[in-house]
Design an enzyme around this catalytic site. Structure first.
Site, PDB file in Angstrom:
ATOM      1  N   TYR A   1       2.238  33.241  54.088  1.00 40.71           N
ATOM      2  CA  TYR A   1       1.350  32.217  53.505  1.00 40.71           C
ATOM      3  C   TYR A   1       1.042  32.527  52.044  1.00 40.71           C
ATOM      4  O   TYR A   1       0.480  33.593  51.740  1.00 40.71           O
ATOM      5  CB  TYR A   1       0.068  32.189  54.338  1.00 40.71           C
ATOM      6  CG  TYR A   1      -0.991  31.192  53.915  1.00 40.71           C
ATOM      7  CD1 TYR A   1      -0.674  29.890  53.562  1.00 40.71           C
ATOM      8  CD2 TYR A   1      -2.341  31.562  53.914  1.00 40.71           C
ATOM      9  CE1 TYR A   1      -1.659  28.977  53.210  1.00 40.71           C
ATOM     10  CE2 TYR A   1      -3.342  30.652  53.571  1.00 40.71           C
ATOM     11  CZ  TYR A   1      -2.987  29.364  53.219  1.00 40.71           C
ATOM     12  OH  TYR A   1      -3.965  28.469  52.879  1.00 40.71           O
TER      13      TYR A   1
ATOM     14  N   HIS B   1      -2.652  27.274  48.616  1.00 41.86           N
ATOM     15  CA  HIS B   1      -4.071  26.922  48.563  1.00 41.86           C
ATOM     16  C   HIS B   1      -4.932  27.891  47.750  1.00 41.86           C
ATOM     17  O   HIS B   1      -6.156  27.757  47.733  1.00 41.86           O
ATOM     18  CB  HIS B   1      -4.681  26.804  49.985  1.00 41.86           C
ATOM     19  CG  HIS B   1      -4.017  25.743  50.813  1.00 41.86           C
ATOM     20  ND1 HIS B   1      -3.476  26.006  52.040  1.00 41.86           N
ATOM     21  CD2 HIS B   1      -3.803  24.441  50.573  1.00 41.86           C
ATOM     22  CE1 HIS B   1      -2.950  24.887  52.530  1.00 41.86           C
ATOM     23  NE2 HIS B   1      -3.143  23.926  51.640  1.00 41.86           N
TER      24      HIS B   1
ATOM     25  N   CYS C   1      -6.915  24.039  59.888  1.00 38.74           N
ATOM     26  CA  CYS C   1      -8.132  24.642  60.437  1.00 38.74           C
ATOM     27  C   CYS C   1      -8.755  23.700  61.455  1.00 38.74           C
ATOM     28  O   CYS C   1      -8.509  22.493  61.428  1.00 38.74           O
ATOM     29  CB  CYS C   1      -9.154  24.871  59.334  1.00 38.74           C
ATOM     30  SG  CYS C   1      -8.468  25.800  57.986  1.00 38.74           S
TER      31      CYS C   1
ATOM     32  N   ASP D   1      -4.612  19.462  48.272  1.00 37.15           N
ATOM     33  CA  ASP D   1      -3.628  19.281  49.340  1.00 37.15           C
ATOM     34  C   ASP D   1      -4.113  18.231  50.343  1.00 37.15           C
ATOM     35  O   ASP D   1      -3.342  17.405  50.811  1.00 37.15           O
ATOM     36  CB  ASP D   1      -3.407  20.639  50.039  1.00 37.15           C
ATOM     37  CG  ASP D   1      -2.279  20.589  51.040  1.00 37.15           C
ATOM     38  OD1 ASP D   1      -1.401  19.715  50.916  1.00 37.15           O
ATOM     39  OD2 ASP D   1      -2.259  21.442  51.949  1.00 37.15           O
TER      40      ASP D   1
END
Ligand code: ADP
Ligand code: SF4
Length: 708
Positions: A188, A191, A48, A284
């Site tokens: 994806y 997370h 991000c 992470d």
């Protein structure tokens, strides 16, 4: 264009730099990913950046510079595939329909110019997409609550037709991504932020149809999305899967030695690439305070033994030797990096040209993450140009040519002074950097001695290493600069980077006047502690700063065996660190080591034996024994030198000094990132003065063209 690009890459003769240390050469082996070839093993995994769909030019320029810096694969952040995956107010990528293609195309073009592959992380956030903007109902495998920070609402359980629709949206997004020029298309499932992962997670998937129950059933959606993507674009794009192999929550979640492994066994060779990590994002991207380089190794090492496909993983890798070990010992095929690529976009090029010494190593502070959390363009402590590539035209390795012979006196060798001297020196100016103390680095040197902050010394070490190679820069230690020295020195320009000092009187956010009793004995500032003055217990740390320092000092004092209570007007310790993903770790550590916590309390008085506290909600009073108090509230700029010089314009003129500027904490105390930025900006721009009345950077404006 797309196909010719891939062919060009396939045929590319891989350029090898003769200066590369032979021990690091294998990092530059090309690696095939399905139908495409990555020119080396450096893989910028999705991250991000607070630019996304809202600032596409800034985003493209930032990614393009990393491609220029030698990364073989450059990924987007998560890209929403549909308006039911709207994670506003966060600013990520968007591919809701065709009109979003051109913005993403800016990025693929910027990346392809340098021979890198462009990867896109297609994402449907499911219950994690609050849909605050689109006002769609969030989607989930079963009826579950959405995260309360969006709305205290629930997601609805997807019907089979919803699942069919999701597959259609994903396929359409893959086709659009190919049209935008992407070479690698991600599915994806990591997370805890994406629907395919929610289907995998037993605690969110209570379905009784073919998408629930057994692992094979819960993995059905992920399998279908991989197959759909391959069918749609697999002829020329690689299909990657980003998967969390461990949620670090024991039997409640996915475990590397349980379902994480079984999943990869189940889908082993279905994708062209596995990008594996631990969940959630705070695990992470653990800060250096809570995890060392390479900390994910134990969780991901099994992956290569159950798939023949290339594997990428992360671990805040900055050392080429550690990277080589990951490859040689068969743990990874690609060195994945988000933060190391932010701190040094040119990391691969530096290794390739035998200049590993020049790598600007990430310090693991997670200030970069705060851009996403505050919905503003990314920033970085080590790399002040991050986020400024397009709007200010800053390049991490190139500086404007020198246009004068002006010489400089820089006072203070903290992060601001060091960076300013480095950039001035690189531009070819003669610089004297003068420091009062016997050590360089200012606050980073002092703070790096505190528990968990050792990596922060890299802010100093990178700059010192550079400065020592510059004949233009002279370092002078143990010399406190006074006004008369400045006048005598003979420099054309003076830069004051004299830092700031922590207040003793308690003035900060909660108090605008001194707290009664803090003028007596038993009161310590963070500077006192960092200079080795130790309080006696029981000690109250009053944290009205809300960043890391209050909790770090509490940890240090507790480590020295003292009884410690952290009192803060915020609702939790180190409250601002939610923006750096650290708050839960800090909270847990303080509880585990036995630091007493008193949130939503204000310190209102101290009598040398007890502190008087007030509840911030009820104003109810209480008392706590305290042989000492540590005030972590706010800082006073060290501006006496600036004020003295400012008051003598005639003397300055007579001395031939054309400019005196204050930068960093002595101007206004802030983060280390802000000090480095200030030093950089001044050195880059001092000779390009702009009117304070004009906006000094480019902005991305909304188009007023109406949607059809
Ligand atoms: P910043 O974060 O703005 O770089 P720091 O507090 O880390 O600020 O660093 C400021 C440095 O300036 C410290 O190392 C301090 O010793 C030094 N310093 C402050 N005043 C003087 C002075 N008059 N002469 C020389 N060095 C100074
Ligand atoms: Fe690393 Fe900190 Fe920069 Fe993020 S902000 S890349 S953690 S140095």
């Amino acid at each position: 264009m797309k196909h010719s690009h891939v062919r060009a890459l396939r045929c590319a003769k891989i350029h090898r730099n003769m200066n590369c240390d032979p021990r690091h050469a294998l990092l530059f082996d090309p690696v095939r990913i399905g139908p495409v070839v990555a020119k080396n093993r450096f893989f910028q995994v999705p991250h991000c950046n607070g630019m996304g769909y809202a600032r596409p030019r800034s985003h493209a320029a930032m990614r393009g510079i990393k491609a220029e810096g030698g990364w073989a694969v450059i990924s987007t952040e998560e890209v929403e595939i549909h308006h039911s995956s709207d994670i506003s107010p966060f600013i990520e990528g968007r591919l809701w329909d065709d009109s979003d293609v051109p913005c993403l195309q800016l990025m693929t073009e910027a990346v392809h110019v340098h021979g890198a592959l462009a990867a896109i992380e297609l994402a449907h956030g499911g219950m994690n997409a609050g849909n605050l903007y689109s006002r769609e109902i969030p989607l989930a495998p079963s009826d579950v609550c959405t995260p309360a920070n969006y709305l205290p609402a629930q997601a609805r359980a997807m019907s089979r037709s919803d699942i069919r629709a999701l597959r259609r949206w994903h396929r359409q997004a893959a086709l659009r991504a190919r049209r935008a020029g992407f070479d690698v298309i991600y599915v994806y499932a990591a997370h805890g932020l994406a629907l395919p992962m929610h289907f995998l997670q037993r605690r969110f998937n209570q379905r009784t149809d073919e998408y629930g129950g057994s692992l094979a059933n819960r993995a059905r959606l992920l399998r279908e999305l991989i197959e759909d993507t391959r069918e749609a674009v697999g002829d020329c794009c690689a299909v990657a899967v980003r998967l969390a192999v461990d949620e670090l929550m024991g039997d409640e979640g996915i475990r590397a030695n349980g379902e994480g492994r079984e999943l990869i066994e189940l889908l082993a060779d279905l994708p062209d690439l596995w990008d594996v990590n631990v969940s959630d994002w705070s695990n992470d991207s653990r800060s250096s305070r809570f995890a060392p380089e390479g900390y994910q190794e134990d969780f991901v090492r099994f992956v290569k033994s159950v798939t023949r496909k290339p594997v990428v993983g992360v671990g805040r890798f900055t050392s080429p030797d550690a990277m080589v070990r990951q490859i040689r010992s068969g743990i990874l095929d690609f060195i994945g990096a988000a933060r190391p690529s932010i701190a040094d976009p040119f990391l691969p090029r530096k290794i390739e040209s035998g200049e590993s010494d020049d790598i600007r190593e990430c310090i693991g502070c997670n200030i970069c993450v705060s851009g996403d959390y505050t919905m503003t363009p990314i920033r970085c402590t080590q790399n002040p140009t991050m986020g400024e590539e397009w709007r200010r035209g800053w390049h991490p390795e190139r500086l404007p040519a020198r246009i004068s012979d002006d010489s400089f006196l820089v006072v203070g060798a903290g992060p601001a002074g060091l960076e300013c001297a480095r950039v001035l020196g690189r531009r070819g100016h003669r610089v004297h950097l003068v420091e009062a103390r016997s050590e360089l680095g200012g606050r980073v040197t002092r703070e790096s001695r505190l528990p968990g902050l050792a990596a922060w010394a890299r802010v100093r070490d990178y700059r010192l290493n550079q400065l020592r190679k510059m004949p233009e820069v002279t370092l002078i230690l143990e010399s406190e600069v006074r006004p008369e020295h400045v006048l005598e020195f003979g420099a054309h320009r003076v830069v004051l980077a004299t830092g700031a000092s922590w207040r003793r009187d308690g003035i900060g956010r909660a108090h605008r006047s001194p707290i009664p009793g803090l003028e007596g004995s038993g009161v310590f500032t963070p500077d006192d502690l960092m200079q080795g003055r130790m309080p006696s217990g029981p000690v109250v740390v009053f944290d009205d700063d809300h960043y890391y320092l209050g909790s770090v000092l509490a940890e240090m004092l507790r480590g020295a065996g003292l009884e410690v209570t952290l009192v803060t007007p915020a609702d939790r310790p180190s409250a601002w660190t939610v923006n750096t993903l650290e708050q839960p770790f800090i909270h847990r550590r303080l509880l585990e080591i036995g630091v007493g916590l008193l949130p939503h309390h204000d310190l209102v008085a101290y009598d040398g034996r007890e502190v008087k506290l007030a509840c911030t909600y009820t104003a109810g009073l209480s008392r706590l024994p305290a042989a000492s108090v540590v005030t972590v509230t706010s800082r006073i700029p060290n501006d006496s030198l600036a004020l003295a010089l400012e008051s003598s314009p005639a003397a300055l003129e007579q001395a031939g000094i054309v400019q005196v500027s204050s930068i960093g904490d002595c101007r206004a105390p802030s983060t280390i990132a802000a000090a480095v930025y200030a030093g950089h900006r001044h050195a880059r721009e001092f000779d390009r003065p702009e009117s304070e009345d004009t906006v000094p950077f480019r902005r991305e404006r909304l188009s007023l063209v109406e949607d059809p």
